[in-house]
Scaffold this motif. Structure first.
Motif, short mmCIF file in Angstrom:
data_model
loop_
_atom_site.label_atom_id
_atom_site.label_comp_id
_atom_site.label_asym_id
_atom_site.label_seq_id
_atom_site.Cartn_x
_atom_site.Cartn_y
_atom_site.Cartn_z
N ASP A 51 -28.91 -3.12 -32.42
CA ASP A 51 -30.24 -2.85 -32.99
C ASP A 51 -31.26 -2.56 -31.89
O ASP A 51 -32.09 -1.66 -32.01
CB ASP A 51 -30.75 -4.07 -33.77
CG ASP A 51 -30.15 -4.14 -35.15
OD1 ASP A 51 -29.39 -3.22 -35.49
OD2 ASP A 51 -30.44 -5.10 -35.88
N ASN A 55 -33.16 0.79 -32.07
CA ASN A 55 -34.60 0.82 -32.34
C ASN A 55 -35.40 1.10 -31.07
O ASN A 55 -36.52 1.60 -31.13
CB ASN A 55 -35.05 -0.50 -32.96
CG ASN A 55 -34.50 -0.68 -34.36
OD1 ASN A 55 -34.30 0.29 -35.07
ND2 ASN A 55 -34.24 -1.91 -34.74
N THR A 291 -37.32 -7.57 -30.91
CA THR A 291 -36.21 -7.92 -31.81
C THR A 291 -35.97 -9.42 -31.82
O THR A 291 -35.75 -10.03 -32.87
CB THR A 291 -34.94 -7.17 -31.38
OG1 THR A 291 -35.21 -5.78 -31.41
CG2 THR A 291 -33.78 -7.47 -32.32
N GLN A 294 -38.52 -11.11 -33.87
CA GLN A 294 -38.26 -10.88 -35.30
C GLN A 294 -37.12 -11.77 -35.78
O GLN A 294 -37.17 -12.34 -36.86
CB GLN A 294 -37.92 -9.42 -35.55
CG GLN A 294 -39.13 -8.51 -35.47
CD GLN A 294 -38.76 -7.06 -35.26
OE1 GLN A 294 -37.59 -6.73 -35.17
NE2 GLN A 294 -39.76 -6.21 -35.16
N MET A 295 -36.06 -11.88 -34.95
CA MET A 295 -34.92 -12.70 -35.36
C MET A 295 -35.30 -14.16 -35.49
O MET A 295 -34.85 -14.87 -36.36
CB MET A 295 -33.78 -12.58 -34.33
CG MET A 295 -32.99 -11.30 -34.44
SD MET A 295 -31.65 -11.27 -33.25
CE MET A 295 -30.48 -12.41 -33.98
N GLY A 297 -38.25 -15.25 -36.14
CA GLY A 297 -39.33 -15.46 -37.10
C GLY A 297 -40.56 -16.08 -36.46
O GLY A 297 -41.20 -16.95 -37.02
N VAL A 298 -40.88 -15.62 -35.24
CA VAL A 298 -42.09 -16.09 -34.57
C VAL A 298 -43.29 -15.68 -35.43
O VAL A 298 -43.35 -14.55 -35.91
CB VAL A 298 -42.21 -15.45 -33.18
CG1 VAL A 298 -43.54 -15.81 -32.52
CG2 VAL A 298 -41.05 -15.87 -32.30
N ALA A 300 -46.44 -14.09 -36.92
CA ALA A 300 -46.95 -12.77 -36.55
C ALA A 300 -48.14 -12.85 -35.61
O ALA A 300 -48.30 -12.01 -34.73
CB ALA A 300 -47.34 -12.02 -37.82
N GLN B 199 -41.99 -12.82 -41.39
CA GLN B 199 -42.49 -11.98 -40.29
C GLN B 199 -43.38 -10.89 -40.85
O GLN B 199 -43.16 -10.43 -41.97
CB GLN B 199 -41.32 -11.29 -39.58
CG GLN B 199 -40.81 -11.99 -38.35
CD GLN B 199 -41.71 -11.79 -37.15
OE1 GLN B 199 -42.28 -10.74 -36.96
NE2 GLN B 199 -41.82 -12.83 -36.35
N SER B 200 -44.31 -10.44 -40.04
CA SER B 200 -45.14 -9.31 -40.47
C SER B 200 -44.37 -8.00 -40.26
O SER B 200 -43.71 -7.81 -39.26
CB SER B 200 -46.43 -9.25 -39.67
OG SER B 200 -47.08 -8.04 -39.93
N LYS B 207 -41.13 -0.57 -40.32
CA LYS B 207 -41.14 -1.96 -39.84
C LYS B 207 -40.33 -2.85 -40.77
O LYS B 207 -39.65 -3.77 -40.32
CB LYS B 207 -42.58 -2.46 -39.75
CG LYS B 207 -43.23 -2.16 -38.42
CD LYS B 207 -42.82 -3.20 -37.41
CE LYS B 207 -43.32 -2.78 -36.04
NZ LYS B 207 -42.71 -3.56 -34.98
N LYS B 209 -37.72 -2.13 -42.37
CA LYS B 209 -36.30 -1.95 -42.05
C LYS B 209 -35.96 -2.70 -40.77
O LYS B 209 -34.98 -3.45 -40.71
CB LYS B 209 -36.01 -0.46 -41.89
CG LYS B 209 -34.58 -0.16 -41.55
CD LYS B 209 -34.28 1.33 -41.63
CE LYS B 209 -32.84 1.61 -41.31
NZ LYS B 209 -32.66 2.30 -40.04
N GLU B 210 -36.80 -2.51 -39.74
CA GLU B 210 -36.52 -3.11 -38.44
C GLU B 210 -36.49 -4.64 -38.53
O GLU B 210 -35.58 -5.29 -38.00
CB GLU B 210 -37.59 -2.65 -37.45
CG GLU B 210 -37.28 -3.01 -36.01
CD GLU B 210 -38.38 -2.54 -35.05
OE1 GLU B 210 -38.97 -1.48 -35.32
OE2 GLU B 210 -38.62 -3.24 -34.06
N VAL B 211 -37.48 -5.22 -39.22
CA VAL B 211 -37.55 -6.68 -39.31
C VAL B 211 -36.38 -7.22 -40.14
O VAL B 211 -35.78 -8.23 -39.79
CB VAL B 211 -38.91 -7.12 -39.90
CG1 VAL B 211 -38.93 -8.62 -40.15
CG2 VAL B 211 -40.05 -6.73 -38.97
N GLU B 213 -33.46 -5.91 -40.43
CA GLU B 213 -32.26 -5.84 -39.58
C GLU B 213 -32.17 -7.10 -38.73
O GLU B 213 -31.11 -7.72 -38.61
CB GLU B 213 -32.36 -4.62 -38.64
CG GLU B 213 -31.94 -3.32 -39.29
CD GLU B 213 -32.26 -2.12 -38.40
OE1 GLU B 213 -32.78 -2.30 -37.27
OE2 GLU B 213 -32.00 -0.98 -38.84
N ALA B 214 -33.31 -7.48 -38.13
CA ALA B 214 -33.31 -8.66 -37.27
C ALA B 214 -33.00 -9.92 -38.07
O ALA B 214 -32.23 -10.77 -37.62
CB ALA B 214 -34.67 -8.79 -36.58
N PHE B 215 -33.58 -10.03 -39.27
CA PHE B 215 -33.30 -11.19 -40.12
C PHE B 215 -31.81 -11.30 -40.43
O PHE B 215 -31.23 -12.37 -40.40
CB PHE B 215 -34.07 -11.08 -41.44
CG PHE B 215 -35.54 -11.41 -41.34
CD1 PHE B 215 -36.05 -12.03 -40.21
CD2 PHE B 215 -36.39 -11.11 -42.38
CE1 PHE B 215 -37.39 -12.34 -40.12
CE2 PHE B 215 -37.75 -11.41 -42.30
CZ PHE B 215 -38.25 -12.02 -41.17
#
Lengths: 335, 324
Positions: A51, A55, A291, A294-295, A297-298, A300, B199-200, B207, B209-211, B213-215
Motif C-alpha cells: 500500500d 499510494n 499509512t 491510518q493503520m 487509528g491515530v 485525526a 480516522q478522518s 482518502k 479508499k486509502e484509509v 486499505e490501512a484499516f
C-alpha cells in the motif's frame, strides 16, 4: 574540519534519506501489528508495505519532476493543480464517444507537459520568478479543470485505464513499476547525459551556465515539461484509482509534499544538485508515516502534528549546519 | 525600464486571466414589479453534487413561484458571503437565504440585515452568534440524528454484535462532529458493537479508499462493518474492500450518510447496505418559510429536515427518482 570529518559528513548526507526511511520503517514495524505482513492474493502481493509503495507513487512521481526543476534552480508550485487538470482531461476523453484509454493517457500526458512548458515559458521569456509563474498556474489550472468539468466529478468506466492505478505486473502494483522506470530514466538523465550536467550547471549558476553555452531556454522548458508530464501521469493515476476525476480535491497541497520529499531526499532548494533516489526515499518516508498512522487509528487532530515533528527532525539531521557537528559526535562515539 | 513595464503588463494580464471568474455581482432590478418578492441567496460554492442539487432546488423553486432570486456563489470563502449579504441589504431584498460556509464571524453582517428588517433564513448549517434574533430560522438536517439512525440500523442488522471502523469527515467540520456524536450515543448503549478504528478521510473517495486499505491491513479479518460520514468515503471503502478480496455488503457491511445517486447505484449492486438521506432539496421549505414570515406568521427557530434511511430493499425503486 579534518579530512576524516568531511568524509563522514559526506557519507552521512548521502545515506541520510535511506537511514531516515529505514528508521521510520523499523518504528512502524515495531509499533504496528501486521505492518510487515505480505500475502499473495489473486496473483498480486497484498499488505501494508505494498500500500505504501502504491499510494506513495503519486508523490514519488511529482518528486521526480520536482527534483529536476529544483536542481535547475527553479520551483514548481503548480503540480497539484496540473494533476487535477490532467485527470479531468483524461476523464473527459474516456466519457466522450471516443472512449479510448490510450488516447486518454496521451491527452493527460500532453496536457501535463503543456502546462509545464507554459510554466517554463513564463519563467524564461517573460522573466517571472518561478514561484510567481507557477503560483499563477496553480490557481489557473484548477480553474480550467473546474470549468471544463462544470465543477462536477467525472465518473468513467474503463477497465484499461483503471489498470494505471490498480493493475499489476509480476504481482507488483503498476504505479510502482512506473515510478521505478521513470525514476531510473531520470537518474540516467542526471548522471549520464549532457543535459543532466546542463541542468545542474544552470541551477548552480545561471550566469556561468549561459557563458558556457548551456542552452538555457531548452533546458528550462525541458525540466518544466518533464515535471508537468510527471504531474499529468500522477493525476491520471489518482483518477484511475477511484474511477473518477475529482477536480475539487485531486492533488490539493501535494505540491508541498513533493517539495518536502525533495528536501528530505537531500536536494538543496538553491539548485545545482539532483538526488532523484533521495527524493523517492523521502516521499516513501512520508507515505510510511501516513499509512502507519491510518493503520493505528491515530486521532485525526494529531496526525499533522506528528508529520510536522517528523519533518523537522528529518531535515535537522540533514542540515548542512548541523551535519559537521553530528559527524563530530559520531566520530567521538566511534573512537 | 522598458522590459520592466512589459513584465508588469504581462503579470497583470496573467493575474486577470487567473481571476477571470465572473464576480456574479447582483445589480438591483428596478424594473421588477413592486409586488414580486426579491430574495438573495448566498451559496457556499459547488464543491459537491449534493450542494449543486441544493442550489438547483432553490433556483427552480424560486422560478416556480415567480420570485426574483439574486444568486451569489461564494466559492468557499466567507469574505465573499459577507460581501454578498452587504450587497443584498443595499439592494433592499425581501429576504436572504444563507448557506454559511463556517459557523462563526457572522454577527456584524446579520445585525446589519436585522436593522434593515430583512429576515435571514439559514440553510443546511447553523451559525454561532451572540444575538440569535439576528436570523429568522435555520432549515437543516439534524446531523446527530443521522448518526443515530445509521447506528440503529447497524444494531438491528447485526443483532447488536459487530466490529466497526469509522471513516470521519473533515476534522472539525460540523457534520463530521455531529455524525460521530450521534453514532457514539447509540453505541454506548449497545456494548456488543465495538468501534475499533476511527480516522478522518476528508469526505473524499480517494482518502476513504486509502484509509480503509490501512484499516484492513491493521485489523484484517476482524472488521465486520464500516460506518462512513458520507457516501463518497463509503464508495472509496467499498473499492478497498473489493481489492482485499472480500465482498462489501456481505463480508463487511457498509453504512453511510447523504444518499447521493452513486450510493443508490452501489446499493442496487449489493455493495452498500444502507444510507441515511441528507436531503438537499430545501427549496420548497425555504420559500414556504419566507412566505410565512412575510405574512407575519411566527416560524420555529430550527426547522428540521426529515431524513430517511434507505437500504437495499428500497434502493431499486428509489434510484430512478434520484436527481443528484
Amino acid at each position: 574540519m579534518s579530512a576524516k570529518q568531511t568524509t563522514t559528513a559526506r557519507l552521512l548526507s548521502s545515506t541520510a534519506p535511506l537511514a531516515v526511511l529505514v528508521l521510520v520503517f523499523l518504528a512502524a514495524w515495531l509499533t504496528t501489528p501486521n505492518f510487515a505482513e505480505i500475502t499473495l492474493r489473486e496473483g498480486r502481493f497484498f499488505g501494508a508495505v505494498i500500500d505504501i509503495l502504491q499510494n506513495g507513487s503519486i508523490v514519488c512521481l511529482l518528486a521526480i519532476g520536482m527534483t529536476l526543476v529544483i536542481a535547475a534552480g527553479f520551483i514548481d508550485l503548480s503540480v497539484g493543480s496540473v494533476m487535477a487538470l490532467s485527470g479531468a482531461a483524461a476523464a473527459l476523453v474516456l466519457t466522450s464517444p471516443l472512449q479510448s484509454a490510450p488516447l486518454a493517457i496521451c491527452a493527460g500526458l500532453a496536457v501535463g507537459a503543456a502546462c509545464g512548458v507554459v510554466n517554463g515559458a513564463l519563467v524564461r521569456f517573460i522573466g517571472l520568478p518561478p514561484i510567481i509563474a507557477t503560483l499563477v498556474w496553480l490557481i489557473a489550472c484548477r480553474g480550467i479543470a473546474q470549468t471544463i468539468t462544470d465543477d462536477q466529478k467525472v465518473r468513467f468506466v474503463s477497465p484499461k485505464f483503471e489498470h494505471l492505478a490498480n493493475g499489476s505486473l509480476f504481482g507488483l502494483p503498476l504505479p510502482l513499476l512506473l515510478v521505478a522506470l521513470i525514476g531510473a530514466s531520470a537518474v540516467f538523465l542526471v548522471r549520464r547525459c549532457t543535459a543532466g550536467l546542463q541542468i545542474r550547471g544552470l541551477g548552480a549558476s545561471p550566469t556561468a551556465a549561459a557563458y558556457c553555452a548551456v542552452p538555457v531556454t531548452r533546458i528550462t522548458l525541458t525540466v518544466f515539461g518533464i515535471c508537468g508530464a510527471c504531474a499529468g501521469l500522477a493525476g491520471m493515476i489518482a483518477a484511475a484509482d477511484i474511477k473518477e476525476a475529482d477536480v475539487a480535491t485531486c492533488g490539493q497541497y501535494l505540491e508541498l509534499d513533493a517539495i518536502l520529499a525533495v528536501v528530505l531526499g537531500g536536494t538543496p532548494l538553491r539548485g545545482g544538485r539532483a538526488n532523484i533516489i533521495g527524493s523517492l526515499l523521502g516521499a516513501l518516508s512520508m507515505q510510511t508515516i501516513s499509512t502507519t498512522m491510518q493503520m493505528r487509528g491515530v486521532p485525526a487532530e494529531h496526525t499533522l502534528l506528528i508529520k510536522g515533528a517528523f519533518i523537522i527532525v528529518a531535515t535537522l539531521v540533514q542540515s548542512p549546519a548541523l551535519r559537521p557537528r553530528l559527524a563530530r559526535i559520531f566520530l567521538r562515539r566511534a573512537a | 525600464m522598458h522590459t520592466r513595464l512589459i513584465r508588469l503588463v504581462a503579470l497583470f494580464t496573467l493575474a486577470c486571466a487567473a481571476g477571470l471568474c465572473p464576480a456574479q455581482d447582483t445589480k438591483p432590478d428596478k424594473s421588477a414589479p413592486t409586488k414580486r418578492l426579491i430574495v438573495g441567496f448566498s451559496q457556499v460554492g459547488a464543491e459537491s453534487a449534493w450542494r449543486t442539487a441544493e442550489t438547483k432546488s432553490i433556483k427552480d423553486e424560486a422560478a416556480k413561484r415567480n420570485i426574483d432570486l439574486k444568486f451569489s456563489d461564494a466559492q468557499g470563502k466567507q469574505a465573499n458571503q459577507l460581501r454578498a449579504i452587504k450587497s443584498f441589504v443595499a439592494q433592499r431584498v425581501d429576504a436572504i437565504i444563507l448557506a454559511p460556509v463556517v459557523e462563526t464571524g457572522w454577527d456584524e453582517a446579520l445585525m446589519e440585515a436585522k436593522k434593515a428588517k430583512i429576515p435571514i433564513i439559514l440553510v443546511d448549517r447553523g451559525v454561532t452568534v451572540d444575538d440569535s434574533t439576528t436570523y429568522a430560522t435555520l432549515i437543516a438536517s439534524d446531523f446527530i440524528e443521522e448518526g443515530r439512525m445509521a447506528a440503529k440500523w447497524l444494531v438491528e442488522k447485526t443483532g447488536g454484535k459487530a466490529v466497526v471502523v469509522e471513516l470521519q469527515g473533515t476534522t472539525g467540520a460540523a457534520p463530521a462532529l455531529d455524525r460521530q456524536q450521534g453514532f457514539m450515543e447509540v453505541l454506548s448503549k449497545n456494548r456488543g458493537i465495538r468501534l475499533v478504528k476511527t480516522q478522518s478521510a476528508d469526505f473524499t473517495r480517494a482518502k476513504g479508499k486509502e484509509v480503509m486499505e490501512a484499516f484492513l491491513k491493521a485489523k484484517g479479518d476482524e472488521i465486520t462493518a464500516v460506518y462512513a460520514h458520507n457516501d463518497d468515503m463509503a464508495l472509496g471503502a467499498i473499492q478497498a474492500i473489493e481489492e482485499a478480496g472480500k465482498k462489501p455488503g456481505k463480508d463487511i457491511l457498509v453504512v453511510s450518510i447523504d444518499g447521493v445517486r452513486a450510493a443508490f447505484e452501489a446499493m442496487v449492486e449489493g455493495k452498500l447496505n444502507a444510507t441515511v438521506e441528507c436531503n438537499p432539496l430545501l427549496g420548497p421549505m425555504a420559500f414556504d418559510t419566507i412566505e410565512k414570515i412575510k405574512r407575519g406568521e411566527t416560524v420555529p427557530k430550527f426547522i428540521k429536515q426529515q431524513d430517511k434511511l434507505f437500504d437495499q430493499s428500497t434502493a431499486k425503486d428509489e434510484l430512478p427518482k434520484r436527481r443528484y
